[in-house]
Write an enzyme that holds these catalytic residues in place. Structure first.
Site, PDB file in Angstrom:
ATOM      1  N   CYS A   1       0.813  -1.234   0.000  1.00 53.36           N
ATOM      2  CA  CYS A   1       0.000   0.000   0.000  1.00 53.36           C
ATOM      3  C   CYS A   1       0.836   1.269   0.000  1.00 53.36           C
ATOM      4  O   CYS A   1       0.307   2.368  -0.135  1.00 53.36           O
ATOM      5  CB  CYS A   1      -0.977   0.009   1.172  1.00 53.36           C
ATOM      6  SG  CYS A   1      -2.239  -1.252   0.989  1.00 53.36           S
TER       7      CYS A   1
ATOM      8  N   HIS B   1     -12.441   9.829  -8.950  1.00 52.30           N
ATOM      9  CA  HIS B   1     -11.350   9.893  -9.929  1.00 52.30           C
ATOM     10  C   HIS B   1     -10.278  10.919  -9.560  1.00 52.30           C
ATOM     11  O   HIS B   1      -9.633  11.501 -10.435  1.00 52.30           O
ATOM     12  CB  HIS B   1     -11.884  10.136 -11.346  1.00 52.30           C
ATOM     13  CG  HIS B   1     -12.469   8.893 -11.954  1.00 52.30           C
ATOM     14  ND1 HIS B   1     -13.711   8.401 -11.600  1.00 52.30           N
ATOM     15  CD2 HIS B   1     -11.977   8.024 -12.861  1.00 52.30           C
ATOM     16  CE1 HIS B   1     -13.945   7.299 -12.282  1.00 52.30           C
ATOM     17  NE2 HIS B   1     -12.907   7.038 -13.052  1.00 52.30           N
TER      18      HIS B   1
ATOM     19  N   GLU C   1     -13.291  -0.632   0.944  1.00 55.58           N
ATOM     20  CA  GLU C   1     -12.111  -0.362   0.132  1.00 55.58           C
ATOM     21  C   GLU C   1     -11.956  -1.462  -0.920  1.00 55.58           C
ATOM     22  O   GLU C   1     -11.455  -1.228  -2.017  1.00 55.58           O
ATOM     23  CB  GLU C   1     -10.879  -0.301   1.028  1.00 55.58           C
ATOM     24  CG  GLU C   1      -9.705   0.402   0.403  1.00 55.58           C
ATOM     25  CD  GLU C   1      -8.570   0.584   1.394  1.00 55.58           C
ATOM     26  OE1 GLU C   1      -8.292   1.722   1.775  1.00 55.58           O
ATOM     27  OE2 GLU C   1      -7.959  -0.428   1.778  1.00 55.58           O
TER      28      GLU C   1
HETATM   29 ZN   LIG Z   1      -5.411   1.425  -0.845  1.00 49.52          ZN
END
Ligand SMILES: [Zn+2]
Length: 141
Positions: free
Chosen positions: A23, A71, A131
């Site tokens: 990440c 976006h 997520e």
């Molecule tokens: Zn992430």
């Protein structure tokens, strides 16, 4: 007391500076957002017997959350690494959104909760933010 909820979806790029795994790299998610409102019913008028008109809820979430975040590259303004990427994207006229915290699902859920409750004055009782299809955070007070 009634609870109603509505779901939304948006795409966002981020990274977690200092993360000890993958990440730390720039990547994106298609987030699912569930906004839950808890309130009594309107007693009269066009919205009688509703907690909130789903169309009104959609309009507020669209304006306050989806339009700024969808976006975009969301970055932690306190991170030098993330801010450098944001500067480059801004030079290239690409969409960015800075926040004063690490962009984990947890902090994003709290941010969305506070924005809708305290800036938009919605009677938000909880925010759930997915997520990935199997990972979500729920935030409430
Ligand atoms: Zn992430």
């Amino acid at each position: 007391m009634f609870k109603i909820s509505k779901e939304f979806s948006f795409d966002m790029a981020h990274l977690l500076d200092g993360h000890d795994g993958k990440c730390q790299n720039l990547h994106g998610h298609t987030y699912k957002l569930q906004v839950e409102i808890a309130d009594t019913l309107h007693q009269c008028g066009a919205k009688k017997a509703m907690v909130i008109d789903f169309a009104d809820l959609k309009a507020v979430v669209k304006k306050a959350v989806l339009e700024p975040l969808d976006h975009a590259f969301i970055y932690d303004e306190n991170s030098e690494r993330e801010s450098k990427i944001a500067s480059l994207l801004q030079e290239l006229n690409s969409k960015t959104f800075g926040v004063p915290f690490r962009t984990t699902a947890e902090e994003m859920a709290r941010f969305i909760f506070n924005r809708l409750k305290y800036e938009e004055k919605l009677a938000v009782s909880s925010i759930r933010l997915w997520e990935t299809p199997t990972s979500f955070c729920e935030y409430s007070e």
